[in-house]
Motif scaffolding. Sequence first.
Motif, PDB file in Angstrom:
ATOM      1  N   VAL A  38       0.968  -1.266  -0.188  1.00 31.30           N
ATOM      2  CA  VAL A  38      -0.025   0.106   0.125  1.00 31.30           C
ATOM      3  C   VAL A  38       0.970   1.392   0.028  1.00 31.30           C
ATOM      4  CG1 VAL A  38      -1.537   1.380   1.256  1.00 31.30           C
ATOM      5  CG2 VAL A  38      -2.150  -1.108   1.276  1.00 31.30           C
ATOM      6  N   ARG A  39       0.817   1.872  -1.161  1.00 31.71           N
ATOM      7  CA  ARG A  39       1.819   3.096  -1.194  1.00 31.71           C
ATOM      8  C   ARG A  39       1.169   4.194  -0.206  1.00 31.71           C
ATOM      9  NH1 ARG A  39       6.772   2.069  -3.470  1.00 31.71           N
ATOM     10  NH2 ARG A  39       6.377   0.179  -4.815  1.00 31.71           N
ATOM     11  N   LYS A  40       2.052   5.136  -0.061  1.00 34.94           N
ATOM     12  CA  LYS A  40       1.711   6.198   0.818  1.00 34.94           C
ATOM     13  C   LYS A  40       0.900   7.357  -0.296  1.00 34.94           C
ATOM     14  CE  LYS A  40       3.540   9.732   4.078  1.00 34.94           C
ATOM     15  NZ  LYS A  40       5.011  10.190   4.710  1.00 34.94           N
ATOM     16  N   ARG A  41      -0.496   7.502   0.365  1.00 33.65           N
ATOM     17  CA  ARG A  41      -1.359   8.223  -0.406  1.00 33.65           C
ATOM     18  C   ARG A  41      -2.286   9.049   0.234  1.00 33.65           C
ATOM     19  NH1 ARG A  41       1.495   6.717  -3.883  1.00 33.65           N
ATOM     20  NH2 ARG A  41       1.051   5.480  -5.620  1.00 33.65           N
ATOM     21  N   VAL A  42      -2.097  10.335  -0.043  1.00 35.12           N
ATOM     22  CA  VAL A  42      -3.110  11.339   0.869  1.00 35.12           C
ATOM     23  C   VAL A  42      -4.438  11.103   1.093  1.00 35.12           C
ATOM     24  CG1 VAL A  42      -3.715  13.881   1.137  1.00 35.12           C
ATOM     25  CG2 VAL A  42      -1.490  13.252   0.408  1.00 35.12           C
ATOM     26  N   ALA A  43      -5.089  10.602  -0.131  1.00 31.33           N
ATOM     27  CA  ALA A  43      -6.391  10.027  -0.103  1.00 31.33           C
ATOM     28  C   ALA A  43      -6.714   8.954   1.150  1.00 31.33           C
ATOM     29  CB  ALA A  43      -6.748   9.471  -1.660  1.00 31.33           C
ATOM     30  N   LEU A  44      -5.870   8.264   1.412  1.00 33.35           N
ATOM     31  CA  LEU A  44      -6.119   7.408   2.552  1.00 33.35           C
ATOM     32  C   LEU A  44      -6.507   8.085   3.910  1.00 33.35           C
ATOM     33  CD1 LEU A  44      -3.435   4.434   1.779  1.00 33.35           C
ATOM     34  CD2 LEU A  44      -6.104   4.112   1.995  1.00 33.35           C
ATOM     35  N   GLN A  45      -5.794   9.095   4.247  1.00 31.21           N
ATOM     36  CA  GLN A  45      -5.865   9.828   5.401  1.00 31.21           C
ATOM     37  C   GLN A  45      -7.261  10.458   5.138  1.00 31.21           C
ATOM     38  OE1 GLN A  45      -4.411   9.254   8.205  1.00 31.21           O
ATOM     39  NE2 GLN A  45      -6.126  10.413   8.990  1.00 31.21           N
ATOM     40  N   ARG A  46      -7.487  11.106   3.979  1.00 32.29           N
ATOM     41  CA  ARG A  46      -8.610  12.015   3.698  1.00 32.29           C
ATOM     42  C   ARG A  46      -9.745  11.496   3.913  1.00 32.29           C
ATOM     43  NH1 ARG A  46      -6.267  15.571  -1.313  1.00 32.29           N
ATOM     44  NH2 ARG A  46      -5.082  17.159  -0.307  1.00 32.29           N
ATOM     45  N   ALA A  47      -9.755  10.153   3.344  1.00 31.00           N
ATOM     46  CA  ALA A  47     -11.089   9.175   3.545  1.00 31.00           C
ATOM     47  C   ALA A  47     -11.166   8.914   4.952  1.00 31.00           C
ATOM     48  CB  ALA A  47     -10.889   8.138   2.774  1.00 31.00           C
ATOM     49  N   PHE A  48     -10.147   8.568   5.659  1.00 34.45           N
ATOM     50  CA  PHE A  48     -10.344   8.260   7.266  1.00 34.45           C
ATOM     51  C   PHE A  48     -10.936   9.327   7.947  1.00 34.45           C
ATOM     52  CE2 PHE A  48      -8.868   7.420  11.417  1.00 34.45           C
ATOM     53  CZ  PHE A  48      -9.397   6.100  11.556  1.00 34.45           C
ATOM     54  N   SER A  49     -10.369  10.462   7.533  1.00 37.70           N
ATOM     55  CA  SER A  49     -10.967  11.699   8.343  1.00 37.70           C
ATOM     56  C   SER A  49     -12.413  12.101   8.040  1.00 37.70           C
ATOM     57  CB  SER A  49      -9.961  12.833   7.765  1.00 37.70           C
ATOM     58  OG  SER A  49      -8.773  12.816   8.206  1.00 37.70           O
ATOM     59  N   GLU A  50     -12.945  11.571   6.798  1.00 43.15           N
ATOM     60  CA  GLU A  50     -14.178  11.780   6.383  1.00 43.15           C
ATOM     61  C   GLU A  50     -15.039  10.340   6.964  1.00 43.15           C
ATOM     62  OE1 GLU A  50     -15.907  14.146   4.623  1.00 43.15           O
ATOM     63  OE2 GLU A  50     -13.796  15.232   4.556  1.00 43.15           O
ATOM     64  N   GLY A  51     -14.415   9.542   7.669  1.00 44.53           N
ATOM     65  CA  GLY A  51     -15.052   8.456   8.314  1.00 44.53           C
ATOM     66  C   GLY A  51     -15.482   7.437   7.538  1.00 44.53           C
ATOM     67  N   VAL A  52     -15.052   7.180   6.207  1.00 41.56           N
ATOM     68  CA  VAL A  52     -15.234   6.133   5.225  1.00 41.56           C
ATOM     69  C   VAL A  52     -13.772   5.594   4.703  1.00 41.56           C
ATOM     70  CG1 VAL A  52     -17.338   7.309   4.563  1.00 41.56           C
ATOM     71  CG2 VAL A  52     -15.169   7.921   3.377  1.00 41.56           C
ATOM     72  N   SER A  53     -14.115   4.347   3.972  1.00 43.77           N
ATOM     73  CA  SER A  53     -12.917   3.884   3.304  1.00 43.77           C
ATOM     74  C   SER A  53     -12.829   4.703   2.008  1.00 43.77           C
ATOM     75  CB  SER A  53     -13.095   2.364   2.955  1.00 43.77           C
ATOM     76  OG  SER A  53     -13.871   2.190   1.804  1.00 43.77           O
ATOM     77  N   LEU A  54     -11.868   4.042   1.074  1.00 44.88           N
ATOM     78  CA  LEU A  54     -11.489   4.738  -0.180  1.00 44.88           C
ATOM     79  C   LEU A  54     -12.649   4.672  -1.011  1.00 44.88           C
ATOM     80  CD1 LEU A  54      -7.760   3.578  -0.957  1.00 44.88           C
ATOM     81  CD2 LEU A  54      -8.779   6.233  -0.426  1.00 44.88           C
ATOM     82  N   PHE A  55     -13.436   3.533  -0.865  1.00 42.57           N
ATOM     83  CA  PHE A  55     -14.437   3.066  -1.744  1.00 42.57           C
ATOM     84  C   PHE A  55     -15.630   3.921  -1.387  1.00 42.57           C
ATOM     85  CE2 PHE A  55     -11.990  -0.603  -0.874  1.00 42.57           C
ATOM     86  CZ  PHE A  55     -11.523  -0.698  -2.094  1.00 42.57           C
ATOM     87  N   GLU A  56     -15.802   4.669  -0.421  1.00 42.75           N
ATOM     88  CA  GLU A  56     -17.090   5.405  -0.166  1.00 42.75           C
ATOM     89  C   GLU A  56     -16.611   6.897  -0.293  1.00 42.75           C
ATOM     90  OE1 GLU A  56     -21.037   6.196   0.954  1.00 42.75           O
ATOM     91  OE2 GLU A  56     -20.080   4.566   0.216  1.00 42.75           O
ATOM     92  N   TYR A  57     -15.265   7.054  -0.384  1.00 44.20           N
ATOM     93  CA  TYR A  57     -14.771   8.514  -0.277  1.00 44.20           C
ATOM     94  C   TYR A  57     -15.172   9.357  -1.698  1.00 44.20           C
ATOM     95  CZ  TYR A  57     -11.241  12.142  -0.213  1.00 44.20           C
ATOM     96  OH  TYR A  57     -10.440  13.489  -0.217  1.00 44.20           O
ATOM     97  N   GLY A  58     -15.024   8.498  -2.702  1.00 36.90           N
ATOM     98  CA  GLY A  58     -15.240   9.191  -4.157  1.00 36.90           C
ATOM     99  C   GLY A  58     -14.174   9.383  -4.965  1.00 36.90           C
ATOM    100  N   ASP A  59     -13.160  10.081  -4.453  1.00 36.28           N
ATOM    101  CA  ASP A  59     -12.077  10.259  -5.494  1.00 36.28           C
ATOM    102  C   ASP A  59     -11.204   8.958  -5.604  1.00 36.28           C
ATOM    103  OD1 ASP A  59     -12.662  12.791  -5.466  1.00 36.28           O
ATOM    104  OD2 ASP A  59     -10.868  13.661  -4.168  1.00 36.28           O
ATOM    105  N   SER A  60     -11.283   8.474  -6.872  1.00 32.01           N
ATOM    106  CA  SER A  60     -10.478   7.297  -7.415  1.00 32.01           C
ATOM    107  C   SER A  60      -8.851   7.469  -7.145  1.00 32.01           C
ATOM    108  CB  SER A  60     -10.576   6.975  -8.722  1.00 32.01           C
ATOM    109  OG  SER A  60     -10.060   5.585  -9.030  1.00 32.01           O
ATOM    110  N   VAL A  61      -8.476   6.433  -6.639  1.00 30.20           N
ATOM    111  CA  VAL A  61      -6.900   6.137  -6.036  1.00 30.20           C
ATOM    112  C   VAL A  61      -6.502   4.812  -6.384  1.00 30.20           C
ATOM    113  CG1 VAL A  61      -7.598   5.699  -3.607  1.00 30.20           C
ATOM    114  CG2 VAL A  61      -5.134   6.762  -4.353  1.00 30.20           C
ATOM    115  N   ASP A  62      -5.205   4.794  -6.864  1.00 36.69           N
ATOM    116  CA  ASP A  62      -4.735   3.686  -7.495  1.00 36.69           C
ATOM    117  C   ASP A  62      -4.738   2.351  -6.220  1.00 36.69           C
ATOM    118  OD1 ASP A  62      -2.909   4.825  -5.982  1.00 36.69           O
ATOM    119  OD2 ASP A  62      -1.150   4.109  -7.260  1.00 36.69           O
ATOM    120  N   MET A  63      -4.768   2.716  -4.842  1.00 38.66           N
ATOM    121  CA  MET A  63      -4.778   1.939  -3.885  1.00 38.66           C
ATOM    122  C   MET A  63      -6.192   1.001  -3.821  1.00 38.66           C
ATOM    123  SD  MET A  63      -1.694   1.668  -2.836  1.00 38.66           S
ATOM    124  CE  MET A  63      -1.331   1.914  -4.500  1.00 38.66           C
TER     125      MET A  63
END
Length: 298
Positions: free
Chosen positions: A251-276
């Motif tokens: 799992v590469r270091k990605r800002v989107a991971l922390q942003r999604a967590f801050s929004e209370g969701v996983s990457l899949f609910e967050y909305g912005d597509s990311v390679d992880m």
Amino acid sequence: MSSQPGSGPARLCVTNAKGGTGKTTVAVNVAGALNERGHDVLFVDLDPQGNATEGLGLVDAYDAGPPTLFDALTDPEGRSVVEDLIVSHPEMDVVPSNIDMLQAEHELTIAELTARAPEFGVDPDALAELAMNVTPDAVTDGHALGALDEVLAVVDDDYDYVVVDSPPFYGKLTDTGIYAARNVLVPALTEATSERAVELLIDQIAALEGQTDISVRTLGVVANRVEKTNEDRTMLRWLEEVFADYPVWQVRKRVALQRAFSEGVSLFEYGDSVDMERVFLGIADEIDERLGAAEVPA
């Protein structure tokens, strides 16, 4: 599809006692990936600090009064209270942690000592006086690590998967999580300090298997926050050698991971597509294959 005795969902425990590995972020995104594949998921926050509970937007549940997860774990007569603790989330149901869980390690330690007291000629009643809920007649297995297993049995029929986020330390709470799950997923940073933590986890699991006569299956390792440094490359090689029989996901270091967590969701609910997302879906695919749920529900 269960890997535990009897019927029920497959369970897995995300565990590593080293702090700062992104354990909770990994657990939330694995649960999100399993949900993305069409599974009903129950997420259990076993960490007294409640990082997942807070991260999933459930601060009120963490501060709520009794009964809480602490009561479900420590009072054998109150296991069914878990049904009232479950909170709905867009991607999963959640059993939140609670501030009362700060006392759970003490209570489970007393329960374990009570279970083993006859081996050492100690009066179990004397130990029970040190506990809030534990009584000698409630400890029947020669150990007291089945608390979470019994709690989950109350709600097992409602889910395909149970994902347990363990505390970031070794102790009875972590043992209780591993004992209930029988499957572990190991997050690890690709830095030299991870070596000792991984070695201790291997020893911890071996000791638990010896004490309780169970078998714990390693599902794989999630190398987290990977960057392109020599240390990262060295540690990836080390992880692949130590876990030669298991997948090692990066799992590469990605800002989107922390942003999604801050929004209370996983990457899949967050909305912005990311390679992880592809990496976590790959983990979910492997879990499906290993735990017998390769067919995605209609």
